[in-house]
Write a protein that holds these residues in place. Structure first.
Motif, mmCIF file in Angstrom:
data_model
loop_
_atom_site.group_PDB
_atom_site.id
_atom_site.type_symbol
_atom_site.label_atom_id
_atom_site.label_comp_id
_atom_site.label_asym_id
_atom_site.label_seq_id
_atom_site.Cartn_x
_atom_site.Cartn_y
_atom_site.Cartn_z
ATOM 1 N N ASP A 78 33.183 -45.820 -42.345
ATOM 2 C CA ASP A 78 33.661 -44.973 -43.448
ATOM 3 C C ASP A 78 33.290 -43.529 -43.135
ATOM 4 O OD1 ASP A 78 34.190 -43.647 -45.879
ATOM 5 O OD2 ASP A 78 33.704 -45.441 -47.047
ATOM 6 N N TRP A 79 34.264 -42.619 -43.256
ATOM 7 C CA TRP A 79 33.991 -41.210 -42.977
ATOM 8 C C TRP A 79 32.936 -40.646 -43.924
ATOM 9 C CZ3 TRP A 79 34.461 -37.333 -46.524
ATOM 10 C CH2 TRP A 79 35.234 -37.595 -47.674
ATOM 11 N N ARG A 80 32.816 -41.235 -45.107
ATOM 12 C CA ARG A 80 31.834 -40.738 -46.084
ATOM 13 C C ARG A 80 30.397 -41.012 -45.619
ATOM 14 N NH1 ARG A 80 34.519 -39.309 -50.871
ATOM 15 N NH2 ARG A 80 36.644 -40.132 -51.014
ATOM 16 N N ILE A 81 30.207 -42.074 -44.840
ATOM 17 C CA ILE A 81 28.881 -42.317 -44.259
ATOM 18 C C ILE A 81 28.521 -41.188 -43.305
ATOM 19 C CG2 ILE A 81 27.533 -43.852 -42.773
ATOM 20 C CD1 ILE A 81 29.196 -46.182 -43.810
ATOM 21 N N THR A 82 29.500 -40.781 -42.492
ATOM 22 C CA THR A 82 29.277 -39.685 -41.541
ATOM 23 C C THR A 82 28.820 -38.428 -42.253
ATOM 24 O OG1 THR A 82 30.923 -40.541 -39.981
ATOM 25 C CG2 THR A 82 30.383 -38.199 -39.821
ATOM 26 N N TYR A 83 29.541 -38.045 -43.305
ATOM 27 C CA TYR A 83 29.183 -36.801 -43.992
ATOM 28 C C TYR A 83 27.955 -36.956 -44.886
ATOM 29 C CZ TYR A 83 32.511 -33.647 -42.056
ATOM 30 O OH TYR A 83 33.149 -32.821 -41.172
ATOM 31 N N GLY A 84 27.636 -38.185 -45.265
ATOM 32 C CA GLY A 84 26.371 -38.427 -45.945
ATOM 33 C C GLY A 84 25.199 -38.159 -45.016
ATOM 34 N N VAL A 85 25.341 -38.604 -43.760
ATOM 35 C CA VAL A 85 24.297 -38.349 -42.748
ATOM 36 C C VAL A 85 24.171 -36.850 -42.475
ATOM 37 C CG1 VAL A 85 23.680 -38.679 -40.321
ATOM 38 C CG2 VAL A 85 24.531 -40.613 -41.666
ATOM 39 N N ILE A 86 25.320 -36.161 -42.383
ATOM 40 C CA ILE A 86 25.309 -34.713 -42.152
ATOM 41 C C ILE A 86 24.590 -34.000 -43.290
ATOM 42 C CG2 ILE A 86 26.783 -32.656 -42.056
ATOM 43 C CD1 ILE A 86 28.824 -34.427 -40.525
ATOM 44 N N SER A 87 24.860 -34.424 -44.505
ATOM 45 C CA SER A 87 24.187 -33.829 -45.663
ATOM 46 C C SER A 87 22.679 -34.036 -45.578
ATOM 47 C CB SER A 87 24.735 -34.456 -46.956
ATOM 48 O OG SER A 87 24.060 -33.948 -48.085
ATOM 49 N N LEU A 88 22.257 -35.232 -45.187
ATOM 50 C CA LEU A 88 20.822 -35.519 -45.051
ATOM 51 C C LEU A 88 20.182 -34.702 -43.930
ATOM 52 C CD1 LEU A 88 20.767 -39.385 -45.598
ATOM 53 C CD2 LEU A 88 20.001 -37.597 -47.179
ATOM 54 N N LEU A 89 20.961 -34.406 -42.879
ATOM 55 C CA LEU A 89 20.452 -33.520 -41.830
ATOM 56 C C LEU A 89 20.172 -32.127 -42.392
ATOM 57 C CD1 LEU A 89 22.640 -34.424 -38.706
ATOM 58 C CD2 LEU A 89 20.154 -34.667 -38.920
ATOM 59 N N GLY A 90 21.007 -31.695 -43.338
ATOM 60 C CA GLY A 90 20.757 -30.424 -44.014
ATOM 61 C C GLY A 90 19.461 -30.463 -44.797
ATOM 62 N N LEU A 91 19.194 -31.596 -45.459
ATOM 63 C CA LEU A 91 17.945 -31.760 -46.208
ATOM 64 C C LEU A 91 16.748 -31.784 -45.261
ATOM 65 C CD1 LEU A 91 16.519 -32.244 -48.912
ATOM 66 C CD2 LEU A 91 16.943 -34.699 -48.605
ATOM 67 N N LEU A 92 16.907 -32.451 -44.111
ATOM 68 C CA LEU A 92 15.838 -32.476 -43.105
ATOM 69 C C LEU A 92 15.538 -31.071 -42.598
ATOM 70 C CD1 LEU A 92 13.947 -34.007 -41.145
ATOM 71 C CD2 LEU A 92 15.896 -34.243 -39.597
#
Length: 398
Positions: free
Chosen positions: A157-171
């Protein structure tokens, strides 16, 4: 050690930003299918992000110029995290487009402010190498993050990809908070002073250098898939390998470019890198039909093309005393303009029926113009400044 950790936190930001920008190209069909829109409409997600970079870079830097760099970087990554999360869960095209535009706003400001901070964290004479370490995050995104994100988007799911990207921003937010030293704010900064940078002709020359010169990279890479499948004769399954090789080349070229800039001087290094890019794209034009050479040329071209980044950032910082962050962020906006110009001009020979190695010739012209403009900058600006400094030293000694 704290300085190195500060640079690593900036590299995390580069990784997150690189993934959010470039993964979109690979999963566009998946997003279009999910929200029931056609590909041309979905492609606006690419343009809206680039527009966000161009709009956000000068506005956010000017608006935050009186605040300490650490606080501004934290704010930018919070903005990145929130709106990539909104994009991840967006239920319809309108919310997708809006959140995508806003998620692009911090891009240029982060790299602009991050470049100045990286140069302050560096040892004397190692500034360009420090900046290249920050950009290593973006090159790792192209090497591993984008292919992995594309795979997840295609098969899950593409939303998983952008969820991970968002979490990288939090990291990135957390590592900046924990690892980044505090630099006091420059109270003399103000919006008028920052915007005043654009009153100078040499500022516009720098923007032209970046917009046109780096456009040579995008004239080539925008059509890389069709180049290697229709001209080089590779299978579609080989495209992902080509992209990984380009990303690996970018990683090496970015670090190498930092060392060259510190050794030669940023301006001389930029001229050399632009000329090397033009030469490489010209060679590529003539040998693109040789299948076995497609793999090494992908690595070599990626390496040479991305070696220019640290030099250009240092040129911007060195030439904008009192408005360094504004200039460096404007450079990121110009880089995205180069993205659009290169892709547009590279399409022209294709429209007229030429094969897909002809966009590389467009890249040759653009990179050559970049070299010429950089030489003009060296003669008219840098040499004049050096002469003024020498005369001042002579007068002081007298």
């Amino acid at each position: 050690m704290s300085n190195k950790k500060g640079l690593i936190s900036l590299a995390f930001g580069g990784l997150a930003i690189g993934m959010t920008e470039f993964t979109m190209m690979g999963i566009l069909p998946d997003i279009a299918k999910d929200v029931n829109i056609d590909i041309p409409t979905a492609s606006n997600l690419i343009g809206l992000y680039a527009l966000g970079v161009v709009v956000g870079a000068p506005i956010l830097v000017a608006a935050t110029s009186k605040y300490p760099a650490k606080k501004v970087l934290l704010f930018l990554m919070l903005l990145f995290f929130v709106f990539n999360a909104v994009f991840t869960f967006a239920p319809n095209p309108w919310s997708l487009f809006t959140s995508r535009f806003i998620s692009g706003l911090p891009h240029g400001a982060f790299f602009g402010i991050g470049s100045v901070v990286a140069s302050k964290l560096a040892k004397p004479g190692k500034e360009a190498q420090a900046i290249s370490l920050m950009f290593t995050g973006m090159t790792i995104a192209n090497l591993a993050g984008v292919p992995l994100g594309t795979y997840i988007g295609h098969h899950f799911d593409w939303r998983i990809t952008y969820g991970v990207i968002s979490l990288l921003g939090l990291l990135t937010f957390l590592t900046i908070y924990l690892w980044m030293p505090v630099f006091p704010a420059d109270k003399s900064n103000n919006i008028v002073k920052q915007i005043g940078y654009f009153k100078r002709w040499d500022a516009w020359l720098m923007i032209a250098i970046i917009s046109i010169g780096t456009g040579g990279l995008f004239a080539w890479i925008s059509y890389i898939s069709k180049l290697v499948t229709t001209v080089s004769g590779l299978s579609e399954d080989s495209v992902s390998i080509i992209m990984i090789l380009i990303g690996a080349g970018m990683c090496v070229g970015n670090l190498l470019g930092g060392k060259v800039a510190d050794t030669l001087s940023p301006t001389k290094a930029a001229i050399s890198c632009f000329l090397a890019m033009a030469t490489c794209l010209l060679v590529l034009f003539f040998i693109a039909h040789i299948t076995v050479l497609a793999y090494p040329m992908a690595f070599i071209t990626g390496m040479i093309a991305f070696s220019i980044a640290p030099s250009l950032q240092m040129m911007l910082i060195n030439n904008a005393k009192g408005a360094e962050t504004f200039a460096a962020s404007a450079g990121q906006a110009a880089f995205n303009i180069g993205n659009s110009i290169g892709a547009y001009l590279g399409a022209i020979p294709i429209i007229y029926g030429f094969t897909y190695n002809y966009p590389s010739l467009v890249g040759v012209v653009m990179a050559s113009i970049g070299a010429i403009l950089t030489y003009i900058f060296y003669i008219k600006v840098e040499s004049k400044e050096s002469s003024t400094e020498v005369n001042t030293e002579i007068l002081q000694k007298a």
